[in-house]
Scaffold this motif. Sequence first.
Motif, PDB file in Angstrom:
ATOM      1  N   GLU A   1       0.831  -1.205   0.000  1.00 62.74           N
ATOM      2  CA  GLU A   1       0.000   0.000   0.000  1.00 62.74           C
ATOM      3  C   GLU A   1       0.867   1.258   0.000  1.00 62.74           C
ATOM      4  O   GLU A   1       0.548   2.248  -0.693  1.00 62.74           O
ATOM      5  N   TYR A   2       1.958   1.232   0.740  1.00 65.29           N
ATOM      6  CA  TYR A   2       2.863   2.377   0.790  1.00 65.29           C
ATOM      7  C   TYR A   2       3.478   2.630  -0.582  1.00 65.29           C
ATOM      8  O   TYR A   2       3.580   3.783  -1.031  1.00 65.29           O
ATOM      9  N   ALA A   3       3.866   1.551  -1.263  1.00 69.57           N
ATOM     10  CA  ALA A   3       4.420   1.703  -2.612  1.00 69.57           C
ATOM     11  C   ALA A   3       3.366   2.287  -3.550  1.00 69.57           C
ATOM     12  O   ALA A   3       3.665   3.160  -4.388  1.00 69.57           O
ATOM     13  N   LYS A   4       2.131   1.832  -3.412  1.00 72.71           N
ATOM     14  CA  LYS A   4       1.038   2.341  -4.236  1.00 72.71           C
ATOM     15  C   LYS A   4       0.818   3.832  -3.986  1.00 72.71           C
ATOM     16  O   LYS A   4       0.672   4.623  -4.922  1.00 72.71           O
ATOM     17  N   GLN A   5       0.798   4.232  -2.700  1.00 73.63           N
ATOM     18  CA  GLN A   5       0.589   5.639  -2.362  1.00 73.63           C
ATOM     19  C   GLN A   5       1.772   6.495  -2.824  1.00 73.63           C
ATOM     20  O   GLN A   5       1.591   7.643  -3.263  1.00 73.63           O
ATOM     21  N   THR A   6       2.972   5.945  -2.729  1.00 77.66           N
ATOM     22  CA  THR A   6       4.161   6.678  -3.178  1.00 77.66           C
ATOM     23  C   THR A   6       4.100   6.918  -4.677  1.00 77.66           C
ATOM     24  O   THR A   6       4.410   8.027  -5.163  1.00 77.66           O
ATOM     25  N   ARG A   7       3.713   5.898  -5.444  1.00 75.45           N
ATOM     26  CA  ARG A   7       3.590   6.063  -6.900  1.00 75.45           C
ATOM     27  C   ARG A   7       2.539   7.127  -7.229  1.00 75.45           C
ATOM     28  O   ARG A   7       2.738   7.964  -8.114  1.00 75.45           O
ATOM     29  N   TYR A   8       1.424   7.076  -6.505  1.00 79.42           N
ATOM     30  CA  TYR A   8       0.359   8.054  -6.742  1.00 79.42           C
ATOM     31  C   TYR A   8       0.853   9.469  -6.468  1.00 79.42           C
ATOM     32  O   TYR A   8       0.632  10.393  -7.270  1.00 79.42           O
ATOM     33  N   LEU A   9       1.528   9.653  -5.348  1.00 76.98           N
ATOM     34  CA  LEU A   9       2.023  10.990  -4.989  1.00 76.98           C
ATOM     35  C   LEU A   9       3.092  11.465  -5.957  1.00 76.98           C
ATOM     36  O   LEU A   9       3.169  12.650  -6.293  1.00 76.98           O
ATOM     37  N   ASN A  10       3.931  10.529  -6.418  1.00 74.84           N
ATOM     38  CA  ASN A  10       4.987  10.909  -7.354  1.00 74.84           C
ATOM     39  C   ASN A  10       4.395  11.318  -8.704  1.00 74.84           C
ATOM     40  O   ASN A  10       4.937  12.187  -9.398  1.00 74.84           O
ATOM     41  N   ARG A  11       3.257  10.719  -9.047  1.00 72.18           N
ATOM     42  CA  ARG A  11       2.621  11.026 -10.316  1.00 72.18           C
ATOM     43  C   ARG A  11       1.822  12.332 -10.250  1.00 72.18           C
ATOM     44  O   ARG A  11       1.858  13.146 -11.158  1.00 72.18           O
ATOM     45  N   HIS A  12       1.104  12.534  -9.137  1.00 69.18           N
ATOM     46  CA  HIS A  12       0.192  13.675  -9.057  1.00 69.18           C
ATOM     47  C   HIS A  12       0.730  14.821  -8.188  1.00 69.18           C
ATOM     48  O   HIS A  12       0.204  15.939  -8.261  1.00 69.18           O
ATOM     49  N   ASN A  13       1.689  14.540  -7.370  1.00 68.69           N
ATOM     50  CA  ASN A  13       2.416  15.501  -6.530  1.00 68.69           C
ATOM     51  C   ASN A  13       1.571  16.679  -6.061  1.00 68.69           C
ATOM     52  O   ASN A  13       0.575  16.493  -5.384  1.00 68.69           O
ATOM     53  N   VAL A  14       1.952  17.903  -6.423  1.00 71.78           N
ATOM     54  CA  VAL A  14       1.328  19.089  -5.841  1.00 71.78           C
ATOM     55  C   VAL A  14      -0.129  19.248  -6.281  1.00 71.78           C
ATOM     56  O   VAL A  14      -0.933  19.875  -5.587  1.00 71.78           O
ATOM     57  N   THR A  15      -0.493  18.656  -7.410  1.00 73.11           N
ATOM     58  CA  THR A  15      -1.900  18.707  -7.822  1.00 73.11           C
ATOM     59  C   THR A  15      -2.778  18.066  -6.755  1.00 73.11           C
ATOM     60  O   THR A  15      -3.858  18.568  -6.417  1.00 73.11           O
ATOM     61  N   PHE A  16      -2.301  16.955  -6.223  1.00 70.31           N
ATOM     62  CA  PHE A  16      -3.023  16.295  -5.122  1.00 70.31           C
ATOM     63  C   PHE A  16      -2.967  17.148  -3.863  1.00 70.31           C
ATOM     64  O   PHE A  16      -3.983  17.379  -3.206  1.00 70.31           O
ATOM     65  N   VAL A  17      -1.784  17.640  -3.534  1.00 72.49           N
ATOM     66  CA  VAL A  17      -1.602  18.384  -2.288  1.00 72.49           C
ATOM     67  C   VAL A  17      -2.434  19.661  -2.275  1.00 72.49           C
ATOM     68  O   VAL A  17      -2.944  20.077  -1.229  1.00 72.49           O
TER      69      VAL A  17
END
Length: 431
Positions: A72-88
């Motif tokens: 799950e952590y790897a999945k969340q890391t990939r998501y954050l790396n892909r969407h980064n500040v757009t998500f934040v």
Amino acid sequence: MFRDRFQGRAVNRRTFMASAAATAGTAGALPVLSGQAHADTRSLPSLWDVDRSVVNLENAYWGVMPRSVEEEYAKQTRYLNRHNVTFVRDGIPGRERTVAMDQVRAEVAQLMGASKEEFTLTRNGTEAMQNLILQYGSLRPGDAVMYADLDYDEMQQAMDSLTHRRGARVIKFSIPEPATTANILDAYRTQLKKAPAGLKLLLVTHLSNRTGIVMPVREIVSMARARGVDTLVDATQTIGHLDYTLSDLDADFVGFSLHKWLCAPLGAGAVWIRGSRLESIEPCMGNTMFPAEDTRSRSSVGTVNFAAVLTVPKAIEFHRGIGGSRKQRHLQSLRNYWVERVRDIPGMQILTPDDTARHGAVTSFRLPAMRDYAQAQKMATLLLKKHRVLTVARTGITRGSAVRVTPTLYNTPQELDRLVAALRQESGAFL
């Protein structure tokens, strides 16, 4: 899906739970490890990927993620790396960062039986407790604060810093040995009675990282409250370790680490402040991102490891899959397994009592020569270099240093047997 290395088959969460329940019999509890371990119990370590060339019995430092949480952590890391500040910046409809982070806060609150509005997230347990100590707003010059020798180093340092920050007097005392419930309560009762009238703040550690002793927090809080003293509870070692909720502690201020026994990724902690006491803790460094009546203003608003925090619900799910009471009993049984097998070693002193209310998985031992920290460190080094067993030397204990042993769910009886054999072989040099 989990891969069961012992049985050579894939098992999902339901299969794992059924196996654990079947092992437990009618009570539905994980078995106590005495004598030969049940085969189903041995399936628990297969849920982790760990290096077994070294027997890691230093699990009080932080909790290794089980495979499902790591994924799950790897999945969340990939998501954050892909969407980064757009998500934040809440730029993804239906996946707003503010909503997702608030849901994590709600999950932690539900686990601990409290309101989401009384929680705020931090980077770790140390930050959580430092926030509570340094932002405690009821101190005036000349007031006193108190802590014990078994409290955590950084928390002691934060309490000491109140001398120059707030002009407070610092009172330090020692927890007696043997640390029975009666002896502990007697020590706190005595210290509170003889404390100056200006005593305002008491630090209590739920489970000591030095010896593993579990403090009778509720009783201590009650004694302090009766004298008008506030208690800050350091629960960094107990969430996901001991089976309890906040009502069992009856405290007003508690700090947690979520990456220890909950096995969330590194970088997750939490603060709980009873709603009626929020004004006693000042906003963190003038935090104005949230209004003063919002508990979240009591923690830093800096950039966090979002992926780690967003993985916390998966760690809570894994914890619930085992069950809090089952998990505690199993962790205690791992502690008892090695303790029972070294009691007869000449000079061996176990620093936690067998009372199940006073210990979890963490226990320290001392041999006569180990009161000196250099000798305790020598034993820990010998265990690692010669026997490939990782422990840690602990100092700061008034009665003398010790070596801490902390097994967890991925450890096996065979690994604990290696510790026992090593102690039997090496103990003679420490008499």
